[in-house]
Write a protein that holds these residues in place. Structure first.
Motif, mmCIF file in Angstrom:
data_model
loop_
_atom_site.group_PDB
_atom_site.id
_atom_site.type_symbol
_atom_site.label_atom_id
_atom_site.label_comp_id
_atom_site.label_asym_id
_atom_site.label_seq_id
_atom_site.Cartn_x
_atom_site.Cartn_y
_atom_site.Cartn_z
ATOM 1 N N HIS A 138 38.977 44.814 28.461
ATOM 2 C CA HIS A 138 39.784 45.456 29.382
ATOM 3 C C HIS A 138 39.822 44.811 30.420
ATOM 4 C CE1 HIS A 138 40.739 48.732 26.571
ATOM 5 N NE2 HIS A 138 40.194 48.643 26.402
ATOM 6 N N HIS A 139 40.101 43.317 30.776
ATOM 7 C CA HIS A 139 40.411 42.576 31.982
ATOM 8 C C HIS A 139 41.076 41.985 32.163
ATOM 9 C CE1 HIS A 139 38.082 41.392 35.318
ATOM 10 N NE2 HIS A 139 36.219 42.303 35.280
ATOM 11 N N CYS A 220 30.109 46.742 46.609
ATOM 12 C CA CYS A 220 30.917 47.006 45.862
ATOM 13 C C CYS A 220 30.813 47.840 44.110
ATOM 14 C CB CYS A 220 31.934 48.097 46.925
ATOM 15 S SG CYS A 220 32.030 48.197 48.134
ATOM 16 N N ASN A 221 30.574 46.029 43.696
ATOM 17 C CA ASN A 221 30.418 46.039 42.814
ATOM 18 C C ASN A 221 29.113 46.279 41.845
ATOM 19 O OD1 ASN A 221 32.756 45.565 40.264
ATOM 20 N ND2 ASN A 221 32.167 43.543 40.420
ATOM 21 N N TYR A 222 27.913 45.345 42.037
ATOM 22 C CA TYR A 222 27.415 45.708 41.483
ATOM 23 C C TYR A 222 25.906 46.226 42.440
ATOM 24 C CZ TYR A 222 29.160 40.839 39.391
ATOM 25 O OH TYR A 222 29.887 40.426 38.649
ATOM 26 N N MET A 223 26.074 46.623 43.125
ATOM 27 C CA MET A 223 25.150 47.702 43.577
ATOM 28 C C MET A 223 24.678 49.496 42.695
ATOM 29 S SD MET A 223 23.466 45.816 47.130
ATOM 30 C CE MET A 223 22.341 46.864 46.699
ATOM 31 N N THR A 230 33.652 51.796 36.289
ATOM 32 C CA THR A 230 35.215 52.480 35.778
ATOM 33 C C THR A 230 35.506 51.344 35.637
ATOM 34 O OG1 THR A 230 36.716 52.464 36.884
ATOM 35 C CG2 THR A 230 35.361 54.301 36.729
ATOM 36 N N PRO A 231 36.458 50.612 34.587
ATOM 37 C CA PRO A 231 37.046 49.620 34.273
ATOM 38 C C PRO A 231 37.888 49.516 35.181
ATOM 39 C CG PRO A 231 36.961 50.484 32.305
ATOM 40 C CD PRO A 231 36.606 51.681 33.138
ATOM 41 N N THR A 235 38.001 45.985 37.871
ATOM 42 C CA THR A 235 39.121 45.022 37.794
ATOM 43 C C THR A 235 39.198 44.638 39.100
ATOM 44 O OG1 THR A 235 39.413 45.837 35.340
ATOM 45 C CG2 THR A 235 41.726 44.674 36.844
ATOM 46 N N THR A 236 39.920 45.705 40.016
ATOM 47 C CA THR A 236 40.023 45.886 41.285
ATOM 48 C C THR A 236 39.218 44.982 42.512
ATOM 49 O OG1 THR A 236 40.759 47.673 40.985
ATOM 50 C CG2 THR A 236 40.426 47.298 43.095
ATOM 51 N N MET A 237 37.476 45.603 42.374
ATOM 52 C CA MET A 237 36.818 44.407 43.018
ATOM 53 C C MET A 237 36.476 42.680 42.653
ATOM 54 S SD MET A 237 35.676 46.536 45.109
ATOM 55 C CE MET A 237 36.983 47.491 45.577
ATOM 56 N N SER A 238 36.766 42.930 41.569
ATOM 57 C CA SER A 238 36.576 41.156 40.457
ATOM 58 C C SER A 238 37.757 40.511 40.229
ATOM 59 C CB SER A 238 37.392 41.685 39.368
ATOM 60 O OG SER A 238 35.820 42.183 38.761
ATOM 61 N N PHE A 239 39.047 40.979 41.414
ATOM 62 C CA PHE A 239 40.203 40.627 41.939
ATOM 63 C C PHE A 239 40.030 39.988 43.129
ATOM 64 C CE2 PHE A 239 44.333 40.665 43.575
ATOM 65 C CZ PHE A 239 45.310 40.036 42.801
ATOM 66 N N PHE A 240 39.531 41.182 43.838
ATOM 67 C CA PHE A 240 39.470 41.181 45.347
ATOM 68 C C PHE A 240 38.461 39.774 45.934
ATOM 69 C CE2 PHE A 240 37.356 41.347 49.184
ATOM 70 C CZ PHE A 240 38.347 41.885 49.444
#
Length: 277
Positions: A138-139, A220-223, A230-231, A235-240
């Motif tokens: 789911h990514h 925001c993604n890792y800490m 949530t998936p 996905t949103t943070m990774s996309f950014f």
């Protein structure tokens, strides 16, 4: 667009002698965001065009390694750039000696070493977990947390280790950046010239903008705690920071650097003269 911007920036830095300075050397290293984007986007586009959503195990391993390697290096490079800004503003007379090309190569090579080590360790461990659930990720690419969710083995200890590594790789550069800018602010505060204030601010603003964008998304993604993840948020943070930040980097550095904009205008004028001739 991101590929075009980063290629133009790289060619400008290599072709114009006035840009052969430490800051542009590190910007050139950071412009390898081109590789960062190419880790995930081409496969995503191919799958979209072919109306298929598949990737081989080898492809998954390769994608994961290069993503982690580029990410690890990119976390560290802004810290090297902050040190360069510190020397330029706090020790301007000694700057050419303290930040010669040989000195610049040392932190840059260490950044890439950290990235390679990060990619090798995390990819090897992640891909060693047996995948016994649905193979649907789911990514939009093979990021470690998304792949781990497919494993039926207990991965809690490894997940803690992975996030600890990510936080460590984040906190060390952030600490270096904050310390560098603390000394820079103190040096600027002692300046009596308005022109000096303006020059120092212009020198640091583009770097701080990129740092805020990239580290902000990564933090925001890792800490936050696992309950926050949530998936969709992942996905949103990774996309950014995988796609948006690399698109913005060349634009920010080009607009905020008079040297880069001057070199670009010179190239455009030269091209226009050749066309008229």
């Amino acid at each position: 667009m991101a590929a075009f911007g980063n290629i133009i920036l790289t060619l400008l830095i290599h072709s114009d002698p006035s840009l052969h300075v430490p800051m542009c050397f590190f910007i050139n290293q950071l412009s390898l965001d081109l590789t960062y984007i190419s880790v995930a986007v081409p496969k995503m586009l191919v799958n979209h065009l072919n109306n298929a959503e598949t990737i081989s195990v080898t492809g998954s391993r390769t994608q994961m390694y290069f993503y982690l390697m580029m990410g690890g290096a990119e976390y560290c490079l802004p810290a090297a750039m902050a040190c360069d800004r510190y020397v330029a503003i706090c020790h301007p007379l000694r700057y050419p000696v303290l930040m010669n090309h040989r000195v610049c190569l040392l932190p840059a090579s260490r950044c890439w070493f950290v990235g390679s080590l990060d990619g090798s360790i995390l990819t090897s461990i992640t891909m060693a977990f047996p995948l016994c659930r649905s193979r649907e990720i789911h990514h939009f690419f093979c990021e470690v947390p998304a792949v781990l969710k497919l494993s039926c083995s207990e991965a809690t200890a490894y997940t803690i280790f992975m996030y600890s590594c990510c936080i460590l790789v984040l906190l060390i550069p952030v600490t270096v950046i904050l310390a560098s800018y603390l000394f820079i602010v103190l040096a600027i505060h002692r300046m009596t010239s308005t022109e000096g204030w303006k020059k120092a601010f212009t020198t640091c603003s583009s770097h701080m903008t990129v740092v805020s964008l990239f580290y902000g998304a990564a933090i925001c993604n890792y800490m936050p705690p696992s309950s926050f993840h949530t998936p969709r948020k992942g996905t949103t943070m990774s996309f950014f920071y995988t796609i948006i930040t690399p698109v913005l980097n060349p634009v920010i550095y080009s607009l905020r650097s008079k040297d880069v904009t001057g070199a670009l205008k010179k190239v455009l004028r030269t091209g226009k003269h050749h066309t008229e001739a």
